[in-house]
Motif scaffolding. Structure first.
Motif, PDB file in Angstrom:
ATOM      1  N   ARG A  18       0.883   4.300  -2.784  1.00 47.28           N
ATOM      2  CA  ARG A  18       0.638   5.719  -2.566  1.00 47.28           C
ATOM      3  C   ARG A  18       1.778   6.617  -2.896  1.00 47.28           C
ATOM      4  NH1 ARG A  18      -2.267   4.508   3.253  1.00 47.28           N
ATOM      5  NH2 ARG A  18      -4.340   4.183   2.479  1.00 47.28           N
ATOM      6  N   LEU A  61       0.698  -1.181  -0.024  1.00 46.87           N
ATOM      7  CA  LEU A  61      -0.024   0.002  -0.070  1.00 46.87           C
ATOM      8  C   LEU A  61       0.745   1.235   0.100  1.00 46.87           C
ATOM      9  CD1 LEU A  61      -2.974   1.008  -0.079  1.00 46.87           C
ATOM     10  CD2 LEU A  61      -2.800   1.076   2.605  1.00 46.87           C
ATOM     11  N   PRO A 102      -0.998  -0.904  -8.813  1.00 49.82           N
ATOM     12  CA  PRO A 102      -1.775  -1.365  -7.763  1.00 49.82           C
ATOM     13  C   PRO A 102      -2.463  -2.842  -8.065  1.00 49.82           C
ATOM     14  CG  PRO A 102      -2.907   0.343  -8.915  1.00 49.82           C
ATOM     15  CD  PRO A 102      -1.646   0.366  -9.497  1.00 49.82           C
ATOM     16  N   LEU A 135      -9.399   2.046  -2.117  1.00 49.17           N
ATOM     17  CA  LEU A 135      -8.505   2.483  -3.282  1.00 49.17           C
ATOM     18  C   LEU A 135      -9.283   2.138  -4.554  1.00 49.17           C
ATOM     19  CD1 LEU A 135      -5.891   3.664  -3.941  1.00 49.17           C
ATOM     20  CD2 LEU A 135      -4.989   1.299  -4.018  1.00 49.17           C
ATOM     21  N   PHE A 169      -7.189  -0.897   0.754  1.00 48.03           N
ATOM     22  CA  PHE A 169      -7.367  -1.204  -0.559  1.00 48.03           C
ATOM     23  C   PHE A 169      -8.764  -1.375  -1.215  1.00 48.03           C
ATOM     24  CE2 PHE A 169      -3.235  -3.065   0.669  1.00 48.03           C
ATOM     25  CZ  PHE A 169      -2.391  -3.141  -0.559  1.00 48.03           C
ATOM     26  N   GLN A 171      -5.238  -5.200   7.111  1.00 47.41           N
ATOM     27  CA  GLN A 171      -4.261  -4.170   5.953  1.00 47.41           C
ATOM     28  C   GLN A 171      -5.176  -4.197   4.657  1.00 47.41           C
ATOM     29  OE1 GLN A 171      -3.006  -6.188   8.316  1.00 47.41           O
ATOM     30  NE2 GLN A 171      -1.851  -4.655   9.747  1.00 47.41           N
TER      31      GLN A 171
END
Length: 943
Positions: free
Chosen positions: A491, A487, A497, A541, A538, A534
């Motif tokens: 970023r 991640l 991605p 995103l 995503f 975690q």
């Protein structure tokens, strides 16, 4: 050392081996020697290995130092007629010499190889002993597994045939035999078990197998004459065998006597008989101290040596014994180099690691695809010890890091897999170095062939639950680490991605394999141990990506890392993306959701639904449904479409409809002799798929088995018990029954009585009516029974249902759900915490402590359970709470603010879940209006 000999041997002295055969050697200590009539190896204490060849027994013409093995710390040697074997302390086996029968085990039959080569096939096997025959070779592992290769014309490899082998082959007939010693003659082999039993196989023409015959044996056969004698030593000559029985203090011989025994007897001895050897094996005094003497036998070619000496184990490969305490007690600078050398020796070798941490009390002799033979508590204890001395821990992990890229990718034995169980527990730190090593280990595991990965998974499944859970947690932590880093790089615009590195994918795949093992073994570890929080960023995103882009998202290949709410979010986002149309307005690209207006008449609900479905093109199913009940007020914002699915499910499950088969549990199931047309189950499947796509419930009372089948999983006996409780319990009793006579009383066979228009007998297998169910085949019977109920008997109606389901739900991410999760999403929850419902309510123009509100909840909580469920349907269009909203299901209570409350009935907006509650003055009026409203379902949908 006392030496008693027959034949052509003069003297062996421990200080100066002056005569061995006819070869003069300089005076020096000899660690060990091995020879035939024409070939000899001598290993000296300084590690030098000399090789000697003779044209005939009287002339040794060639002598050389085997310089290639100078640095290998050889611990065992063996000679065939024209080939050599050497085992290093690091667990590596080297072979060289003639190879026309593949006796070097190198995977070829190259006639001659002059320099020592590694037998790669045995890499990772913790060898206890090596032995060479005339042109064949045999080894035994620390856990008693025997491997053979080379010449096999008499069956001397013990593999059941006479085909030569150029690679080591596992002797399956000796599985769990607890072999501790092996010896080879020219064309026969003898093995000794820990219990003192002797097996022989191969050439038997001279009686050397001891079976009272001259027949060859292609498979290992116990020497019956020695049964119960508890043999302690065995040695093979060219065409004979010697064994020693300590309880009788006698050496027994069988085979061809060519003068080795020093006594006169017939040429071929077919059964073991004692020799006339002058061996005294009693206790003797040495320096005033009693010491027990034992016998060591050596039989080489035409020579037989019986050595009386103190018991001494074979020199073996390096394994963890008491070294750990030394490492930790004195890691001083002076000894550190020696400690590092020992650590390097053990932890740079698969074989040495696999030979360490063995289960005590002979349990490791049972090593198989189900049993690892590793004492995991020893591994854990070792890690705790060395973790207190970081210097030692770092050195151990440094050697493991060097080893990982070279781990065996084609194991030949379950013993090879021990390293994959041991290493994770030596890398369980929470630092970056441990995470890195666990990633490398994951990559090594993923290089295994599918069948080998299945073996490893089987061993995982048999780990004790605490160790299995610890393994899951280790890879969960690594997954968290790599996703955090992933991640961050996204970023920072350093990563695509949608791409995972191979090492990241390997870690997630290991965790997925562990999840599958956990599922197969009854969910010993809770599901949340696999979740990786975690992933949540995503999901946000990827909110703005198209459905096509979302299909490329690799993380969804690992659904176990998402919790149920995450999966629902992903499913919702995919459905929204599929139902969204992109259009250009000037220079701007806008996205707008497409709707499918679905008018239906309540009195002809199913008819109207089927008409719409039959006339709709495939593309139409990507649009979001908006329902209009003809002649009723309200615009659908979710409540009316939910009501459509609820009413349709209730109608289709009614006995008058006859679509589904009602079973004793009250659940709905497909009829085994479906009389309905294909369209019936295709349409029902389509309706269920549409409900999922529109994120609504389709509350058909299906069992969990249906959702397993939708997800491609096989239903089990527990699923049958859910449908037919009594039948399921009876089948379980059959599996648990241990008395043979009960099966005779039951008189069952492989048939099943199927109910339909008439009772029909169905055979579960060919000629099943003639196959009785016994204790030996009962599992097969139960498996076939379950398979018939869930697969064979309903194959056509389920296939139609599945096709319809896929048409009704064009999304694919729903396959991430577990069966129970998909069931909860589609069917909703039928058990509620009504006080939690009260706690989650929001109020409009009301306060929580207002009298009307307090009166309402007092009346509500006194309602019977069924009335409360009806209230839920009155409020939201369904008598169930969506599974994903069970904790957070909420609605609003609003004051309609009318001048005369007594003239306004209690109403609900099913679309927005708003209850319009006039300010009544008494509980009695409130109770009356509430009961009337839920019985007559006076809800409506408003914009």
């Amino acid at each position: 050392m006392l030496c008693l000999s027959w034949g052509d041997v003069r003297r062996v002295d421990s200080e100066s081996p002056e005569v061995l055969g006819h070869m003069q050697l300089k005076r020096s200590k000899v660690q060990c020697s091995n020879h035939t009539e024409t070939h000899k190896l001598i290993l000296f204490p300084d590690g030098k290995l000399s090789e000697h060849w003779a044209r005939d027994p009287a002339v040794w013409s060639t002598t050389r130092l085997v310089k290639e093995l100078e640095t290998k710390d050889i611990v065992q040697i063996a000679c065939g007629n024209h080939h050599s074997m050497a085992l290093s302390r690091g667990g590596v086996l080297f072979t060289w010499g003639k190879n026309i029968h593949g006796q070097l085990g190198l995977g070829s039959q190259t006639p001659f190889i002059s320099q020592p080569q590694v037998v790669k096939t045995l890499k990772g096997i913790s060898l206890a002993q090596i032995a060479a025959g005339g042109s064949h070779s045999v080894t035994v592992s620390l856990s008693g597994a025997v491997y053979s290769w080379g010449k096999n014309d008499f069956g001397q490899l013990g593999l059941g045939d006479t085909k030569d082998r150029d690679c080591p082959s596992y002797v399956g007939a000796l599985e769990h035999w607890k072999t501790v010693f092996i010896s080879c003659g020219a064309d026969h082999t003898a093995v000794l078990s820990k219990e003192g039993l002797v097996c022989t196989f191969g050439a038997g023409g001279a009686g050397q197998l001891g079976h009272n015959s001259t027949r060859n044996e292609l498979k290992p056969r116990v020497v019956a004459e020695l049964w119960g004698a508890r043999v302690s030593q065995v040695a093979c000559g060219r065409q004979y065998t010697l064994v020693y029985v300590p309880s009788l203090e006698k050496v027994y011989f069988f085979g061809s006597d060519e003068g080795q025994l020093g006594d006169k007897r017939k040429t071929n001895q077919l059964i073991p008989l004692p020799t006339n050897s002058p061996v005294n094996t009693g206790k003797y005094c040495q320096g005033g101290k009693k010491s027990e003497k034992v016998i060591e036998l050596t039989a080489e070619g035409k020579q037989t040596i019986v050595l009386g000496k103190k018991r001494k184990n074979l020199n073996r490969i390096a394994t963890l014994q008491d070294e750990v305490n030394v490492w930790l007690s004195d890691p001083s600078l002076q000894r550190w180099e020696t400690i590092k050398m020992n650590i390097r020796l053990i932890f740079s070798s698969e074989a040495c690691i696999n030979g360490s941490f063995l289960e005590k009390r002979d349990k490791h002799f049972k090593t198989s695809k189900e049993v690892s033979g590793v004492d995991m508590s020893q591994v854990q204890h070792f890690y705790k010890k060395i973790s207190k001395t970081p210097k030692v821990l770092r050195e151990v992990q440094k050697e493991i890091e060097k080893l990982l890229p070279s781990l065996s990718s084609s194991p030949i034995s379950p013993e090879n897999f021990r390293v994959y169980l041991i290493l994770p527990f030596l890398l369980q730190g929470e630092d970056d170095s441990s995470y890195h090593l666990l990633m490398l280990l994951a990559q090594a595991i993923m290089k295994l062939q599918p069948k080998d990965q299945q073996t490893l998974e089987c061993l995982w499944s048999n780990l004790e639950t605490p160790f299995f859970k610890q393994l899951v947690i280790l890879y969960q932590r690594v997954s968290q680490k790599i996703l955090c880093q992933f991640l961050k790089e996204i970023r920072d615009c350093q990563r695509n991605p949608f791409d995972l590195h191979p090492r990241e994918a390997a870690v997630l795949q290991i965790l997925q394999n562990l999840h599958q093992v956990n599922s197969r073994t009854g969910f010993r570890v809770q599901e949340n141990n696999f979740h990786v929080p975690q992933v949540k960023p995503f999901i946000q995103l990827y909110w703005f990506f198209s459905a096509q882009k979302m299909s490329q998202w690799q993380l969804t290949k690992y659904p176990f890392i998402f919790d149920m709410k995450d999966k629902i979010d992903i499913h919702d986002k995919e459905c929204i993306a599929l139902s969204t149309r992109r259009a250009m307005v000037g220079i701007f690209c806008i996205r707008e959701q497409e709707w499918w207006l679905f008018p239906v008449r309540r009195q002809h609900l199913l008819q109207d639904i089927w008409t719409h479905l039959n006339n709709a093109p495939t593309q139409q199913f990507k649009k979001i449904l908006k329902v209009l009940f003809v002649g009723e007020e309200g615009v659908d914002h979710g409540g009316l479409v939910q009501e459509l699915f609820s009413v349709a499910a209730r109608t289709l499950c009614h006995p008058d409809t006859g679509a589904f088969r009602r079973v004793p549990s009250g659940l709905a199931w497909f009829p085994s002799q479906a009389s309905s047309s294909k369209e019936t189950f295709f349409q029902i499947g389509t309706l269920c798929g549409m409900a999922l796509y529109n994120r609504r419930m389709a509350p058909f009372p299906f069992p969990t088995a249906l959702y397993k089948k939708l997800l491609g999983l096989a239903p089990a006996l527990e699923d049958l018990e859910e449908l037919w409780p009594a039948t399921g319990r009876n089948l379980q009793r059959i599996l648990d029954e241990e008395r043979d006579e009960i099966f005779g009383i039951l008189s069952m066979n492989f048939t099943i009585m199927e109910e339909g228009d008439s009772m029909v007998t169905v055979e579960l297998k060919k000629h099943g009516a003639n196959v009785p169910v016994t204790r030996d085949n009962r599992k097969e019977f139960v498996d076939l029974y379950v398979n018939y109920v869930f697969n064979d008997s309903i194959r056509k109606p389920f296939e139609d249902f599945m096709q319809g389901f896929l048409k009704g739900c064009p999304a694919t991410k729903w396959k991430m759900f577990l069966p129970v999760e998909l069931q909860t999403v589609l069917q909703g929850c039928t058990k509620f915490d009504w006080h939690l419902l009260e706690k989650n309510v929001n109020y409009i123009q009301y306060e929580k402590l207002d009298l009307t509100i307090r009166n309402f909840w007092t009346v509500f909580h006194k309602l019977p359970e069924k009335k409360k469920e009806k209230f839920l349907a009155f409020l939201s269009g369904s008598d169930r709470i969506p599974g994903y909203e069970q904790e957070n299901f909420t609605f609003q209570i609003a004051d309609p603010q009318v001048a005369n409350p007594d003239e306004v009935c209690l109403k609900a907006n099913t679309c927005s879940r708003i209850l319009f509650l006039p300010r009544y003055s008494t509980r009695r009026i409130l109770q009356k209006e509430l009961l009337y409203a839920i019985e007559h379902n006076k809800s409506f949908g408003l914009a």
